[in-house]
Write a protein that holds these residues in place. Structure first.
Motif, short mmCIF file in Angstrom:
data_model
loop_
_atom_site.label_atom_id
_atom_site.label_comp_id
_atom_site.label_asym_id
_atom_site.label_seq_id
_atom_site.Cartn_x
_atom_site.Cartn_y
_atom_site.Cartn_z
N UNK A 132 0.84 -1.19 0.00
CA UNK A 132 0.00 0.00 0.00
C UNK A 132 0.87 1.25 0.00
N UNK A 133 0.38 2.35 -0.58
CA UNK A 133 1.17 3.59 -0.59
C UNK A 133 1.55 4.03 0.81
N UNK A 134 2.80 4.46 0.96
CA UNK A 134 3.30 4.88 2.26
C UNK A 134 2.96 6.35 2.51
N UNK A 135 2.77 6.68 3.78
CA UNK A 135 2.55 8.04 4.24
C UNK A 135 1.32 8.70 3.60
N UNK A 136 0.32 7.88 3.22
CA UNK A 136 -0.94 8.40 2.68
C UNK A 136 -2.08 7.76 3.46
N UNK A 137 -2.89 8.57 4.09
CA UNK A 137 -4.04 8.07 4.83
C UNK A 137 -5.19 7.85 3.84
N UNK A 138 -5.20 6.67 3.21
CA UNK A 138 -6.21 6.39 2.21
C UNK A 138 -7.60 6.29 2.82
N UNK A 139 -7.68 5.98 4.10
CA UNK A 139 -8.97 5.97 4.77
C UNK A 139 -9.60 7.36 4.73
N UNK A 140 -8.82 8.39 5.08
CA UNK A 140 -9.32 9.76 5.07
C UNK A 140 -9.46 10.29 3.65
N UNK A 141 -8.47 10.00 2.79
CA UNK A 141 -8.49 10.53 1.43
C UNK A 141 -9.68 10.00 0.64
N UNK A 142 -9.97 8.72 0.79
CA UNK A 142 -11.12 8.16 0.08
C UNK A 142 -12.43 8.73 0.61
N UNK A 143 -12.49 8.95 1.93
CA UNK A 143 -13.70 9.54 2.54
C UNK A 143 -13.92 10.96 2.02
N UNK A 144 -12.83 11.71 1.84
CA UNK A 144 -12.95 13.06 1.31
C UNK A 144 -13.20 13.06 -0.20
N UNK A 145 -12.53 12.17 -0.91
CA UNK A 145 -12.70 12.09 -2.37
C UNK A 145 -14.15 11.82 -2.74
N UNK A 146 -14.79 10.92 -2.00
CA UNK A 146 -16.17 10.54 -2.30
C UNK A 146 -17.18 11.32 -1.44
N UNK A 147 -16.74 12.45 -0.90
CA UNK A 147 -17.61 13.43 -0.25
C UNK A 147 -18.45 12.82 0.87
N UNK A 148 -17.77 12.16 1.81
CA UNK A 148 -18.43 11.68 3.01
C UNK A 148 -18.99 10.29 2.94
N UNK A 149 -18.61 9.50 1.94
CA UNK A 149 -19.05 8.11 1.83
C UNK A 149 -17.88 7.21 2.23
N UNK A 150 -18.09 6.37 3.22
CA UNK A 150 -17.04 5.50 3.75
C UNK A 150 -17.14 4.14 3.07
N UNK A 151 -16.38 3.95 2.00
CA UNK A 151 -16.41 2.68 1.28
C UNK A 151 -15.66 1.58 2.01
N UNK A 152 -14.74 1.95 2.89
CA UNK A 152 -13.98 0.95 3.63
C UNK A 152 -14.83 0.28 4.71
N UNK A 153 -16.03 0.76 4.93
CA UNK A 153 -16.93 0.09 5.86
C UNK A 153 -17.49 -1.20 5.28
N UNK A 154 -17.36 -1.38 3.97
CA UNK A 154 -17.83 -2.60 3.32
C UNK A 154 -16.80 -3.70 3.55
N UNK A 155 -17.25 -4.85 4.02
CA UNK A 155 -16.31 -5.95 4.25
C UNK A 155 -15.70 -6.38 2.93
N UNK A 156 -14.41 -6.70 2.97
CA UNK A 156 -13.70 -7.11 1.77
C UNK A 156 -12.99 -5.98 1.06
N UNK A 157 -13.40 -4.73 1.29
CA UNK A 157 -12.78 -3.58 0.63
C UNK A 157 -11.47 -3.25 1.32
N UNK A 158 -10.41 -3.15 0.54
CA UNK A 158 -9.08 -2.83 1.05
C UNK A 158 -8.65 -1.46 0.54
N UNK A 159 -7.50 -1.02 1.01
CA UNK A 159 -6.98 0.27 0.56
C UNK A 159 -6.64 0.24 -0.93
N UNK A 160 -6.13 -0.87 -1.42
CA UNK A 160 -5.81 -0.96 -2.84
C UNK A 160 -7.07 -0.91 -3.70
#
Length: 452
Positions: A274-302
């Motif tokens: 996974x990319x280093x020094x990047x908070x993909x949890x926060x970045x994805x939440x901001x990119x998709x304007x408040x939708x938390x896709x990592x809450x879905x089981x099976x979804x990874x940072x990649x």
């Protein structure tokens, strides 16, 4: 007898067709020979083509997505104000007679004039730049994986069976031992002492597997492969920096994105690739304007990074419904019906990186031990049609869920209350502590809670 003809309605009156090539582009603005011209592929030739199309009062241009040769021409025509339709080559193949470049561009022009060509999906410019960095990073990781296999081969030829005692020769224990070997260390006990605390094998077992035959040629090749691996890892880190900068550029310039905040998910495993020094949890939440896709089981940072780079939020909004999104991913069955009977319902051929990422996520769902709605769905399909079909069906369901979450702004709620690994460990530890307290009849005074 006079031959009858069926007239067709002209949809695009001022249309042109381009047959894209590696060394020249053929352009047709009509069906007459004088309405066809050939242009080169240099930058000045592309601007000359745009000028000629402007003189012919062309408003829309259709071209095939041939390799990567179309990209510079597409950028020039878009910059000059033309409406460009980039279509798949399989929709322009059906032409009678001898195939030539002149006939190809005229056929494309005719189809586009009659409105028979649909444009392919293209992401916005910012997402396309992010996609370039992510795809290049993925290619570097594939090269690094190939290099690690070669290192394992030369270790085996040196009779150093490191692959038997460690799960990953490029992990903390493996790389430490390989670097020591390349620096000339041959004592098995000293090599085994480099064992990391997470390694399951003891130093004695490691020492038994690290007795070399001393071949100098194999050692030289191992040193070369280690240098290549380190070089590729350095390039991957440089890609991580560029990916982080591009994400900051996309999110920082949009107040609808950067206003969202989300606490970190400490229970989510972070893969070493996974990319280093990047908070993909926060970045994805901001990119998709408040939708938390990592809450879905099976979804990874990649998986989330593939979604951000391959499509993006603006790209997903181009699909009218979830069925269109799943069909574009080649995850929906292509039903062929004739005479009221379904002749075939196979999934169309073709894979993109997002489809592969969703299939990997579906495979991870199938490996879950706890019962969840998605995991139960996977098991039902796997029982009836096999694991391969279950992976495709679950990947399609993931695509439908993602589209509904991003477009409708819903929140993913798992009715089964799925818990991640660290959450289950914490819950189990609390239950054990409470059991011990009840067993020994401990009070708050004995536990020291009153003094707090």
């Amino acid at each position: 007898m006079e031959q009858e003809s069926i007239p067709m309605e002209v949809v695009n009156a001022h249309a042109a067709g381009v047959d894209v090539g590696s060394r020249s582009h053929w352009v047709a603005v009509g069906q007459q020979p004088e309405e066809v011209r050939e242009f080169g592929v240099y930058n000045q030739d592309l601007f000359a083509m745009a000028q000629w199309l402007g003189e012919k009062k062309v408003k829309t241009v259709a071209m095939e997505s041939t390799g990567t040769y179309w990209q510079n021409l597409y950028a020039v025509l878009i910059a000059k104000g033309f409406q460009v339709v980039l279509c798949n080559g399989k929709f322009t193949k059906n032409i009678k007679g001898k195939k030539t470049d002149v006939k190809d561009c005229q056929w494309i022009q005719k189809l586009h004039t009659l409105g028979l060509l649909n444009s392919s999906f293209l992401p916005d410019e910012a997402t396309e730049q992010l996609r370039t960095y992510c795809r290049h990073r993925s290619n570097l990781l594939h090269q690094a994986a190939s290099t690690s296999k070669k290192m394992q081969k030369y270790l085996r030829l040196l009779n150093l069976r490191l692959d038997v005692v460690v799960n990953d020769i490029c992990g903390l224990t493996g790389l430490s031992i390989i670097r020591a070997i390349c620096q000339g260390e041959s004592n098995p006990q000293k090599l085994a002492s480099l064992r990391h605390g997470n390694c399951r094998k003891s130093e004695h077992e490691l020492a038994l597997a690290l007795q070399s035959n001393g071949r100098a040629d194999y050692l030289f090749a191992l040193q070369q492969e280690l240098e290549t691996y380190d070089y590729l890892q350095e390039k991957v880190l440089q890609c991580d920096v560029k990916i982080g900068e591009q994400l900051e550029k996309i999110i920082g310039n949009d107040p609808n994105k950067n206003q969202h905040q989300l606490p970190p998910k400490i229970y989510k495993r972070i893969n070493k690739n996974s990319p280093k020094d990047i908070d993909l949890n926060l970045k994805s939440y901001q990119m998709f304007e408040g939708v938390d896709l990592l809450a879905i089981e099976g979804m990874s940072y990649s998986t989330v990074l593939s979604l951000m780079s391959e499509v993006g939020l603006a790209g997903i909004r181009k699909f009218g419904n979830a069925k269109q999104f799943a069909s574009w991913l080649r995850l929906a069955p292509n039903n062929k019906v004739s005479g009221g009977k379904v002749l075939s319902s196979k999934v169309p051929k073709g894979s993109n990186r997002l489809k592969i990422a969703l299939r990997n996520a579906a495979n991870a769902i199938g490996n879950l031990k706890d019962s969840t709605p998605l995991r139960d769905f996977f098991q039902r399909i796997s029982f009836r049609k096999g694991r391969v079909s279950a992976i495709s069906a679950t990947a399609r369901k993931l695509a439908v869920i993602i589209w509904n979450l991003l477009i409708k702004g819903a929140t993913y709620i798992n009715p089964a209350g799925y818990l991640f690994l660290d959450q289950k460990r914490k819950l189990g530890m609390v239950k054990r502590i409470r059991k011990q307290i009840d067993k020994f009849g401990l009070t708050n005074e004995e536990l020291g809670f009153n003094s707090l």
